[in-house]
Design a protein around this motif. Sequence first.
Motif, mmCIF file in Angstrom:
data_model
loop_
_atom_site.group_PDB
_atom_site.id
_atom_site.type_symbol
_atom_site.label_atom_id
_atom_site.label_comp_id
_atom_site.label_asym_id
_atom_site.label_seq_id
_atom_site.Cartn_x
_atom_site.Cartn_y
_atom_site.Cartn_z
ATOM 1 N N GLY A 1 0.822 -1.210 0.000
ATOM 2 C CA GLY A 1 0.000 0.000 0.000
ATOM 3 C C GLY A 1 0.852 1.254 0.000
ATOM 4 N N GLN A 2 1.824 1.284 0.900
ATOM 5 C CA GLN A 2 2.649 2.487 1.032
ATOM 6 C C GLN A 2 3.548 2.685 -0.190
ATOM 7 N N LEU A 3 4.041 1.542 -0.769
ATOM 8 C CA LEU A 3 4.888 1.656 -1.965
ATOM 9 C C LEU A 3 4.110 2.290 -3.101
ATOM 10 N N LYS A 4 2.830 1.865 -3.262
ATOM 11 C CA LYS A 4 2.010 2.411 -4.344
ATOM 12 C C LYS A 4 1.754 3.898 -4.108
ATOM 13 N N THR A 5 1.492 4.266 -2.832
ATOM 14 C CA THR A 5 1.293 5.670 -2.502
ATOM 15 C C THR A 5 2.506 6.489 -2.903
ATOM 16 N N LYS A 6 3.676 5.888 -2.750
ATOM 17 C CA LYS A 6 4.908 6.621 -3.060
ATOM 18 C C LYS A 6 5.287 6.523 -4.531
ATOM 19 N N GLY A 7 4.420 5.878 -5.321
ATOM 20 C CA GLY A 7 4.620 5.864 -6.765
ATOM 21 C C GLY A 7 5.559 4.792 -7.295
ATOM 22 N N ALA A 8 5.874 3.777 -6.479
ATOM 23 C CA ALA A 8 6.733 2.701 -6.976
ATOM 24 C C ALA A 8 5.891 1.664 -7.716
ATOM 25 N N THR A 9 6.509 0.956 -8.648
ATOM 26 C CA THR A 9 5.834 -0.131 -9.342
ATOM 27 C C THR A 9 5.916 -1.374 -8.460
ATOM 28 N N VAL A 10 4.760 -2.006 -8.214
ATOM 29 C CA VAL A 10 4.751 -3.155 -7.326
ATOM 30 C C VAL A 10 4.275 -4.397 -8.062
ATOM 31 N N THR A 11 5.015 -5.484 -7.976
ATOM 32 C CA THR A 11 4.576 -6.775 -8.510
ATOM 33 C C THR A 11 4.406 -7.716 -7.320
ATOM 34 N N ASP A 12 3.366 -8.558 -7.376
ATOM 35 C CA ASP A 12 3.031 -9.404 -6.229
ATOM 36 C C ASP A 12 3.233 -10.877 -6.517
ATOM 37 N N ASP A 13 3.536 -11.618 -5.466
ATOM 38 C CA ASP A 13 3.363 -13.064 -5.506
ATOM 39 C C ASP A 13 3.382 -13.537 -4.068
ATOM 40 N N SER A 14 3.042 -14.810 -3.860
ATOM 41 C CA SER A 14 3.126 -15.331 -2.501
ATOM 42 C C SER A 14 3.613 -16.759 -2.577
ATOM 43 N N LEU A 15 4.090 -17.273 -1.448
ATOM 44 C CA LEU A 15 4.632 -18.620 -1.456
ATOM 45 C C LEU A 15 4.083 -19.395 -0.269
ATOM 46 N N ASP A 16 4.254 -20.705 -0.311
ATOM 47 C CA ASP A 16 3.799 -21.582 0.753
ATOM 48 C C ASP A 16 5.030 -21.968 1.575
ATOM 49 N N PRO A 17 5.125 -21.460 2.829
ATOM 50 C CA PRO A 17 6.360 -21.700 3.593
ATOM 51 C C PRO A 17 6.616 -23.176 3.907
ATOM 52 N N ALA A 18 5.591 -24.038 3.733
ATOM 53 C CA ALA A 18 5.811 -25.461 3.992
ATOM 54 C C ALA A 18 6.609 -26.098 2.863
ATOM 55 N N GLU A 19 6.657 -25.409 1.713
ATOM 56 C CA GLU A 19 7.382 -25.953 0.568
ATOM 57 C C GLU A 19 8.860 -25.579 0.641
ATOM 58 N N SER A 20 9.666 -26.236 -0.180
ATOM 59 C CA SER A 20 11.077 -25.874 -0.171
ATOM 60 C C SER A 20 11.526 -25.426 -1.551
ATOM 61 N N ASP A 21 10.687 -25.631 -2.569
ATOM 62 C CA ASP A 21 11.044 -25.193 -3.915
ATOM 63 C C ASP A 21 10.222 -23.961 -4.254
ATOM 64 N N PHE A 22 10.891 -22.810 -4.379
ATOM 65 C CA PHE A 22 10.181 -21.579 -4.691
ATOM 66 C C PHE A 22 10.473 -21.144 -6.127
ATOM 67 N N SER A 23 10.771 -22.120 -7.027
ATOM 68 C CA SER A 23 11.233 -21.728 -8.356
ATOM 69 C C SER A 23 10.201 -20.913 -9.117
ATOM 70 N N SER A 24 8.902 -21.178 -8.916
ATOM 71 C CA SER A 24 7.918 -20.403 -9.672
ATOM 72 C C SER A 24 7.959 -18.938 -9.242
ATOM 73 N N VAL A 25 8.148 -18.703 -7.930
ATOM 74 C CA VAL A 25 8.266 -17.325 -7.448
ATOM 75 C C VAL A 25 9.542 -16.690 -8.006
ATOM 76 N N VAL A 26 10.627 -17.468 -7.933
ATOM 77 C CA VAL A 26 11.924 -16.953 -8.368
ATOM 78 C C VAL A 26 11.888 -16.590 -9.858
ATOM 79 N N ASN A 27 11.244 -17.420 -10.677
ATOM 80 C CA ASN A 27 11.161 -17.127 -12.108
ATOM 81 C C ASN A 27 10.380 -15.848 -12.373
ATOM 82 N N LYS A 28 9.336 -15.633 -11.574
ATOM 83 C CA LYS A 28 8.555 -14.394 -11.716
ATOM 84 C C LYS A 28 9.418 -13.183 -11.370
ATOM 85 N N VAL A 29 10.177 -13.317 -10.282
ATOM 86 C CA VAL A 29 11.035 -12.199 -9.870
ATOM 87 C C VAL A 29 12.051 -11.913 -10.966
ATOM 88 N N ALA A 30 12.675 -12.987 -11.489
ATOM 89 C CA ALA A 30 13.702 -12.812 -12.525
ATOM 90 C C ALA A 30 13.117 -12.100 -13.739
#
Lengths: 322, 348
Positions: free
Chosen positions: B152-181
């Motif tokens: 919320g605050q980042l958007k107020t300050k005019g930054a571009t925000v991209t979202d994702d979330s992960l499941d902490p029970a998992e150990s492979d976050f490659s789908s999140v990492v690929n999105k970030v990349a």
Amino acid sequence: MFNDFINQFWPSTIDGLAFGSIYALIALGYTMVYGVLRLINFAHSEVFMIGTFGAMFVPFVLGIDSALTGLALVGVIILMILAGMLASAGTAVALERIAYRPLRRRGASRLAALISAIGASIFLQELFALLVIPNLFDRPQQGRIQMGLPRLMERTELFSIFGHSVRVDQVLVIVAALGMMIALDRLVNRTKIGRGIRATAQNPEAAVLMGVDIDKIVRMTFLIGGGMAGVAGALYLISYENTNYLIGFLFGIKAFTAAVLGGIGNLRGALVGGIALGLVENYGAIFFGSDWKHVISFTILVLVLMFRPTGILGESLQQARA
Amino acid sequence: MGDLTGANAGIVIPPRNGAKLAFDEYNKTNPAVKIEMVEYDSQADPSKAVALAQQAIKTDKIVGLVGPAFSGESAQVGPVLEEAKIPSVSASATNVKLAENGWKYWHRVLPNDGVQGPSIADFIVDGAAAKNVFVIDDKSEYGKPLADAVRGQLKTKGATVTDDSLDPAESDFSSVVNKVAAAKPDAIFFGGYYAAGGNLLKQLRDKGVTAKFLSGDGSLDKGLIEGAGAENAEGALVGCPCYIATPDVTDAKVKGFADAYKAAFSADPAIYASEGYDAATVFIEAIKAGKTTAEDINQFISTVDFTGVSKQVKFQPTGEVEAKDIYIYQVKGGVITLLGKAAEAKLG
């Protein structure tokens, strides 16, 4: 959204293949036991967990804390895979002997075996959290905390596909998993033990009449399925460098899903199902976000089962000709 | 009162030590009225905490309570203390809603979760000069609201925000990492605990993502560095409403506290240790002023105003502390070091 898919297609494909290979190796254990005994071995997730710790034991004992190269690296990786196989196969055989065979002898229902499997699964998790990890790995009071593996293999780029790098650890996982599956396929289709497994799967009574030692075949089935889970455990550990006493839970569910998706009881089905699941999870996450990952994979599972109730390749260990 | 032997004891023992140090120092001066400290191990279980609070009030006849440590137990113990008119000062409970109950005897010496997210967002844009930010949460009761506040605050300050979330029970976050990349951000914020944070950070760096990595107080633990590996964790930034007296501080008062703490417990002050010391000091100031009944002490707390180790301690009528500073910590050479206040810190 379509742009995202194009940008992330290749990295997702490589990650999906690598993770799918691990699912496939674990799925083999579910599918083989089901093929022979018509039993879902729900403690197989713990067989995988123990495989990761078996592999962890090698660098722990050798006191390795920095990256290796050349022959030393190859030697340690092979030792880790062997240790993982030994730990997992030993666990699987012990499970069969203690948790399943007494029930099978007394002609107990499959539901009783299922409860026995769930009990064994919880027992093994707590055994590791309370005794094995604190004592064997010298981590007192930390049995429930994730255990990390120091970096053994530098993450160098091996080659790149359309500007997306493919790392050496990803290639190792895919190649090793495929190699193990080809070896297993040969074993089941070309050897005497394999013929015994197929005979027992098709018709246990007739197999006994033909002189097949059922107990031995069942033991072999658990041994081989466990060994595959041990390879999966070692490969997982080498590429993700962490494990904990609950690691088997999600992997167990996913690998079981992969086995059903490919056609439970079918060895090649486990491969197809595992890789399909790994890819679908990663592709699905591109479109809907990573929080939808599990929803997408299980929706696909339900859809496949609606149209092909026996899975993508169907049940086949039973129908295979001897 | 707090979880002294359970799974999260690691963040309750330092404030307990801090409080003990304050009381010991006070008793050594041979005052007219000595203070006795009694420990209550709630193991973070709210029902246990309520039973212990009743025991403390009826049997031990306490005149004040340092704690409870966590928000969950605070919500249950609050009404009990309120009825018995016993003042409390928590050194670590940060849930926003606690201050909205109208409790007159409840206080805390650190700002709540509602302050942390926006302050970190301000730091991302101003201090770290990031325009394109990827925000990941772990879908937990702690991580999601924190990440949402940052978004919320980042958007107020005019930054571009991209979202994702992960499941902490998992150990492979490659789908999140690929999105970030693919998003090529300047900075990444993760709202969640250190176990998943460490694995995520390692996988990001393995994929060649070099963007700045930031997280909140749930990741302020050496577990983050162990999980990611010292090399990958280097430069990672963590925000916290807590003030940790790291060995390199120069302020005389803080340094004195850090040295005394180290001498007493043979460890450097860790998370919430200085807050625990300040919470105890609130009661010491009251006793020094000659207030010995619970009612008098509570009256005194509403007017207390002194320079503590972590901050200037002065309470609002709701029980919240006046100071609203969030501190930013940075991993340097494999250890967590203080960078400065979120509002002032700059990356050099």
